[in-house]
Scaffold this motif. Structure first.
Motif, PDB file in Angstrom:
ATOM      1  N   PRO A   2       0.816  -1.216   0.000  1.00 32.40           N
ATOM      2  CA  PRO A   2       0.000   0.000   0.000  1.00 32.40           C
ATOM      3  C   PRO A   2       0.850   1.267   0.000  1.00 32.40           C
ATOM      4  N   LEU A   3       0.214   2.323  -0.430  1.00 35.46           N
ATOM      5  CA  LEU A   3       0.795   3.655  -0.463  1.00 35.46           C
ATOM      6  C   LEU A   3      -0.298   4.595   0.025  1.00 35.46           C
ATOM      7  N   HIS A   4       0.095   5.707   0.609  1.00 34.30           N
ATOM      8  CA  HIS A   4      -0.874   6.670   1.132  1.00 34.30           C
ATOM      9  C   HIS A   4      -0.710   8.018   0.436  1.00 34.30           C
ATOM     10  N   LEU A   5      -1.696   8.876   0.653  1.00 33.83           N
ATOM     11  CA  LEU A   5      -1.635  10.275   0.240  1.00 33.83           C
ATOM     12  C   LEU A   5      -1.659  11.131   1.496  1.00 33.83           C
ATOM     13  N   ILE A   6      -1.100  12.334   1.386  1.00 33.53           N
ATOM     14  CA  ILE A   6      -1.182  13.294   2.483  1.00 33.53           C
ATOM     15  C   ILE A   6      -1.610  14.620   1.875  1.00 33.53           C
ATOM     16  N   LYS A   7      -2.487  15.336   2.598  1.00 36.42           N
ATOM     17  CA  LYS A   7      -3.064  16.569   2.075  1.00 36.42           C
ATOM     18  C   LYS A   7      -3.423  17.494   3.223  1.00 36.42           C
ATOM     19  N   LEU A   8      -3.351  18.804   2.968  1.00 36.65           N
ATOM     20  CA  LEU A   8      -3.788  19.778   3.963  1.00 36.65           C
ATOM     21  C   LEU A   8      -5.304  19.753   4.055  1.00 36.65           C
ATOM     22  N   CYS A   9      -5.811  19.832   5.266  1.00 41.10           N
ATOM     23  CA  CYS A   9      -7.253  19.887   5.504  1.00 41.10           C
ATOM     24  C   CYS A   9      -7.612  21.359   5.732  1.00 41.10           C
ATOM     25  N   VAL A  10      -7.734  22.086   4.637  1.00 39.31           N
ATOM     26  CA  VAL A  10      -7.944  23.534   4.692  1.00 39.31           C
ATOM     27  C   VAL A  10      -9.332  23.842   5.244  1.00 39.31           C
ATOM     28  N   GLY A  11      -9.378  24.766   6.196  1.00 37.09           N
ATOM     29  CA  GLY A  11     -10.654  25.185   6.772  1.00 37.09           C
ATOM     30  C   GLY A  11     -11.044  24.443   8.032  1.00 37.09           C
ATOM     31  N   CYS A  12     -10.292  23.408   8.400  1.00 29.17           N
ATOM     32  CA  CYS A  12     -10.563  22.662   9.633  1.00 29.17           C
ATOM     33  C   CYS A  12      -9.503  23.001  10.671  1.00 29.17           C
ATOM     34  N   ASP A  13      -9.950  23.196  11.894  1.00 28.84           N
ATOM     35  CA  ASP A  13      -9.020  23.467  12.991  1.00 28.84           C
ATOM     36  C   ASP A  13      -8.794  22.261  13.874  1.00 28.84           C
ATOM     37  N   SER A  14      -9.578  21.201  13.656  1.00 29.07           N
ATOM     38  CA  SER A  14      -9.467  20.017  14.504  1.00 29.07           C
ATOM     39  C   SER A  14     -10.095  18.818  13.806  1.00 29.07           C
ATOM     40  N   ILE A  15      -9.832  17.660  14.367  1.00 26.25           N
ATOM     41  CA  ILE A  15     -10.458  16.444  13.855  1.00 26.25           C
ATOM     42  C   ILE A  15     -11.972  16.547  13.995  1.00 26.25           C
ATOM     43  N   SER A  16     -12.429  17.107  15.106  1.00 27.38           N
ATOM     44  CA  SER A  16     -13.881  17.232  15.301  1.00 27.38           C
ATOM     45  C   SER A  16     -14.507  18.160  14.253  1.00 27.38           C
ATOM     46  N   ASP A  17     -13.787  19.199  13.805  1.00 31.80           N
ATOM     47  CA  ASP A  17     -14.288  20.038  12.710  1.00 31.80           C
ATOM     48  C   ASP A  17     -14.505  19.207  11.454  1.00 31.80           C
ATOM     49  N   LEU A  18     -13.535  18.348  11.137  1.00 31.99           N
ATOM     50  CA  LEU A  18     -13.643  17.484   9.965  1.00 31.99           C
ATOM     51  C   LEU A  18     -14.824  16.528  10.112  1.00 31.99           C
ATOM     52  N   GLU A  19     -14.983  15.946  11.291  1.00 30.51           N
ATOM     53  CA  GLU A  19     -16.106  15.029  11.528  1.00 30.51           C
ATOM     54  C   GLU A  19     -17.446  15.753  11.387  1.00 30.51           C
ATOM     55  N   GLU A  20     -17.525  16.985  11.900  1.00 35.49           N
ATOM     56  CA  GLU A  20     -18.755  17.766  11.789  1.00 35.49           C
ATOM     57  C   GLU A  20     -19.064  18.091  10.331  1.00 35.49           C
ATOM     58  N   TRP A  21     -18.036  18.433   9.561  1.00 39.06           N
ATOM     59  CA  TRP A  21     -18.215  18.736   8.144  1.00 39.06           C
ATOM     60  C   TRP A  21     -18.766  17.518   7.402  1.00 39.06           C
ATOM     61  N   ILE A  22     -18.214  16.347   7.694  1.00 41.85           N
ATOM     62  CA  ILE A  22     -18.687  15.107   7.065  1.00 41.85           C
ATOM     63  C   ILE A  22     -20.156  14.869   7.430  1.00 41.85           C
ATOM     64  N   GLU A  23     -20.494  15.045   8.698  1.00 41.04           N
ATOM     65  CA  GLU A  23     -21.867  14.816   9.144  1.00 41.04           C
ATOM     66  C   GLU A  23     -22.836  15.826   8.517  1.00 41.04           C
ATOM     67  N   GLU A  24     -22.410  17.090   8.371  1.00 39.16           N
ATOM     68  CA  GLU A  24     -23.250  18.094   7.717  1.00 39.16           C
ATOM     69  C   GLU A  24     -23.528  17.703   6.269  1.00 39.16           C
ATOM     70  N   ASN A  25     -22.491  17.230   5.580  1.00 37.87           N
ATOM     71  CA  ASN A  25     -22.682  16.802   4.190  1.00 37.87           C
ATOM     72  C   ASN A  25     -23.607  15.600   4.102  1.00 37.87           C
ATOM     73  N   ARG A  26     -23.444  14.658   5.022  1.00 41.88           N
ATOM     74  CA  ARG A  26     -24.309  13.474   5.051  1.00 41.88           C
ATOM     75  C   ARG A  26     -25.766  13.904   5.271  1.00 41.88           C
ATOM     76  N   ALA A  27     -26.000  14.810   6.226  1.00 37.99           N
ATOM     77  CA  ALA A  27     -27.357  15.284   6.514  1.00 37.99           C
ATOM     78  C   ALA A  27     -27.945  16.018   5.307  1.00 37.99           C
ATOM     79  N   HIS A  28     -27.132  16.802   4.627  1.00 30.71           N
ATOM     80  CA  HIS A  28     -27.588  17.518   3.436  1.00 30.71           C
ATOM     81  C   HIS A  28     -28.049  16.529   2.354  1.00 30.71           C
ATOM     82  N   HIS A  29     -27.266  15.489   2.134  1.00 26.30           N
ATOM     83  CA  HIS A  29     -27.637  14.469   1.147  1.00 26.30           C
ATOM     84  C   HIS A  29     -28.933  13.757   1.559  1.00 26.30           C
ATOM     85  N   ARG A  30     -29.077  13.474   2.847  1.00 22.16           N
ATOM     86  CA  ARG A  30     -30.308  12.825   3.339  1.00 22.16           C
ATOM     87  C   ARG A  30     -31.529  13.695   3.056  1.00 22.16           C
ATOM     88  N   ARG A  31     -31.394  15.009   3.330  1.00 20.82           N
ATOM     89  CA  ARG A  31     -32.504  15.938   3.087  1.00 20.82           C
ATOM     90  C   ARG A  31     -32.911  15.949   1.615  1.00 20.82           C
TER      91      ARG A  31
END
Length: 145
Positions: A2-31
């Motif tokens: 295996p090989l991995h990628l690494i990338k800047l997570c622009v606009g997030c200040d924490s892991i919880s910010d990233l998790e919240e963003w994912i959940e917001e997108n999931r909720a938007h798709h559900r709606r």
């Protein structure tokens, strides 16, 4: 191998910010009544796709430190409406915290070899797994992790 990628997570200040963003997108798709699939669109298409899809992950750099990863499920090249080649990185929605490590800013993404990737923080990590993210970040900045 295996090989991995690494990338800047622009606009997030924490892991919880990233998790919240994912959940917001999931909720938007559900709606909208649509199935949710987490993707990240990038300009460059990785040439080493087979290695990346062999259990590879996308490691996120948050506020100057490698903080977490998401497993890569698929890589889908496409051409956008302006005729520019791009690709969608399809990611598992589960966020896996990793041992924090400083990482300098860069543009786009980079390949990350398995031997260079930080280890996951899981239940076997003892106190590190239960430690608040801000504390882990500060201890890593001080060189104590």
């Amino acid at each position: 191998m295996p090989l991995h990628l690494i990338k800047l997570c622009v606009g997030c200040d924490s892991i919880s910010d990233l998790e919240e963003w994912i959940e917001e997108n999931r909720a938007h798709h559900r709606r909208l009544g649509r199935d949710y699939e987490q993707t990240h669109t990038t300009r460059m298409v990785p040439k080493r796709m087979e290695e990346l899809l062999d259990s590879g992950s996308l490691y996120w750099v948050i506020r100057g430190q490698v903080a977490c990863r998401q497993r890569l499920l698929d890589i889908r090249p496409f051409t956008d409406s302006d005729g520019i080649g791009r690709c969608r990185l399809v990611l598992e929605t589960k966020i896996v915290p990793v041992e924090p490590r400083p990482y300098r800013p860069f543009q786009g993404w980079r390949y990350l070899a398995v031997k260079e990737a930080p280890r996951d923080i899981d239940s076997r990590a003892g106190d590190l797994a239960t430690m608040p993210e801000d504390m882990r970040r500060e201890l890593a900045e001080l060189g104590l992790l």
